[in-house]
Design an enzyme around this catalytic site. Structure first.
Site, PDB file in Angstrom:
ATOM      1  N   GLU A  95       0.890  -1.187  -0.023  1.00 38.11           N
ATOM      2  CA  GLU A  95      -0.027   0.065  -0.039  1.00 38.11           C
ATOM      3  C   GLU A  95       0.741   1.228  -0.056  1.00 38.11           C
ATOM      4  O   GLU A  95       0.634   2.193   0.583  1.00 38.11           O
ATOM      5  CB  GLU A  95      -0.731   0.000   1.269  1.00 38.11           C
ATOM      6  CG  GLU A  95      -2.170   0.835   1.227  1.00 38.11           C
ATOM      7  CD  GLU A  95      -1.894   2.339   1.690  1.00 38.11           C
ATOM      8  OE1 GLU A  95      -0.583   2.845   1.166  1.00 38.11           O
ATOM      9  OE2 GLU A  95      -2.714   3.098   2.196  1.00 38.11           O
ATOM     10  N   GLU A 104       5.139   7.127  -4.633  1.00 42.57           N
ATOM     11  CA  GLU A 104       5.757   6.199  -3.597  1.00 42.57           C
ATOM     12  C   GLU A 104       6.639   5.290  -4.282  1.00 42.57           C
ATOM     13  O   GLU A 104       6.847   3.916  -3.416  1.00 42.57           O
ATOM     14  CB  GLU A 104       4.869   6.097  -2.316  1.00 42.57           C
ATOM     15  CG  GLU A 104       4.495   7.340  -1.736  1.00 42.57           C
ATOM     16  CD  GLU A 104       3.779   6.856  -0.574  1.00 42.57           C
ATOM     17  OE1 GLU A 104       3.517   5.683  -0.227  1.00 42.57           O
ATOM     18  OE2 GLU A 104       3.156   7.914   0.239  1.00 42.57           O
TER      19      GLU A 104
END
Length: 262
Positions: A95, A104
């Site tokens: 996640e 990310e």
């Protein structure tokens, strides 16, 4: 993030749906260990929980001991690209999704995990990652920054209909970076301040988190890509180009976001 029900509840339901009794699971970027705990409660025999943050791992380890699942979760400190777990897993959970979806380095992380960790035919959570966007008007600081920002964009701030910029299905083939070329058709008169972008994630079939300004607010809010401010009118066509990928100077931990609007 953990307390965001629009993120955590669909994730919990997805883990329950995907993880089967006896599965081996890898939770990349496990943080406080919540998703690893969900995996164990869904029947996972073994979970490899990986994170770079020693403090978060310390909390997760204590929580695992407290709840009697410490023997079924192996906590590993480090970047997943540097970790060797010694066996293939049935499910990878990751996640590491930012307000710009891919900021990310989730694609680079998953590409490595698929190659080294995941069994053939194994499952990945999230199943689908989409990046959406629209030109927008918003308050700008007195000294505008050329870098990305995270803020709340309202429906009234949007200057066109939102559109999907890219979709990545994690079970298929994908690169370590995205390169988007798109066009927006302006639908109302206003001052263009930049492009608002946000993630829409299908964790597993039927379980979605959508950070759109048209939906309930999530912890992601929206990502703002500022541009030179100018007036726009209905019918104007805006050409947009966006690149998000690992930063060449620090590809494991940093992301480079580049964009252009004309």
């Amino acid at each position: 993030m953990v307390l965001d029900p629009l993120r955590t509840l669909p994730l919990a339901k997805s883990i329950k749906q995907v993880v089967k009794k006896g599965d081996v699971v890898c939770d990349i970027g496990c943080g406080l260990g919540l998703l690893s705990f969900y995996a164990v409660s869904s029947g996972a025999e073994q979970v490899y929980a990986i994170d770079c943050d020693a403090e978060s791992l310390g909390v997760a380890i204590e929580s695992a001991k407290k709840h009697g699942v410490g023997e079924r979760i192996s906590f590993i400190e480090g970047h997943s690209a540097d970790v060797y777990i010694g066996e293939k897993v049935d499910v990878v959970i990751c996640e590491t999704i930012g307000s710009a979806a891919f900021d990310e380095n989730i694609l680079a992380t998953l590409a490595d995990a698929k190659k080294r960790f995941l069994k053939r035919g194994g499952k990945i959570i999230p199943a689908v990652i989409e990046l959406w966007g629209a030109p927008a008007t918003f308050e700008r600081p007195r000294k505008p920054s050329p870098t990305i920002d995270v803020s709340v964009v309202l429906k009234k701030n949007l200057l066109s209909r939102p559109q999907m910029l890219i979709q990545v299905v994690t079970s298929g083939k994908f690169g370590r970076a995205i390169h988007v070329k798109s066009k927006f058709a302006v639908t109302k008169k206003g001052r263009l301040s930049g492009i608002a972008i946000w993630p829409k994630i299908e964790w597993a079939k039927g379980h979605v988190t959508d950070a759109s300004p048209l939906k309930k607010l999530t912890h992601w809010k929206q990502c703002i890509l500022p541009t030179q401010e100018r007036a726009v009118n209905p019918g104007d066509i805006l050409k947009f180009e966006l690149i998000i990928g690992p930063d060449s100077a620090n590809p494991k931990e940093q992301t480079e976001v580049l964009w252009k609007l004309s």
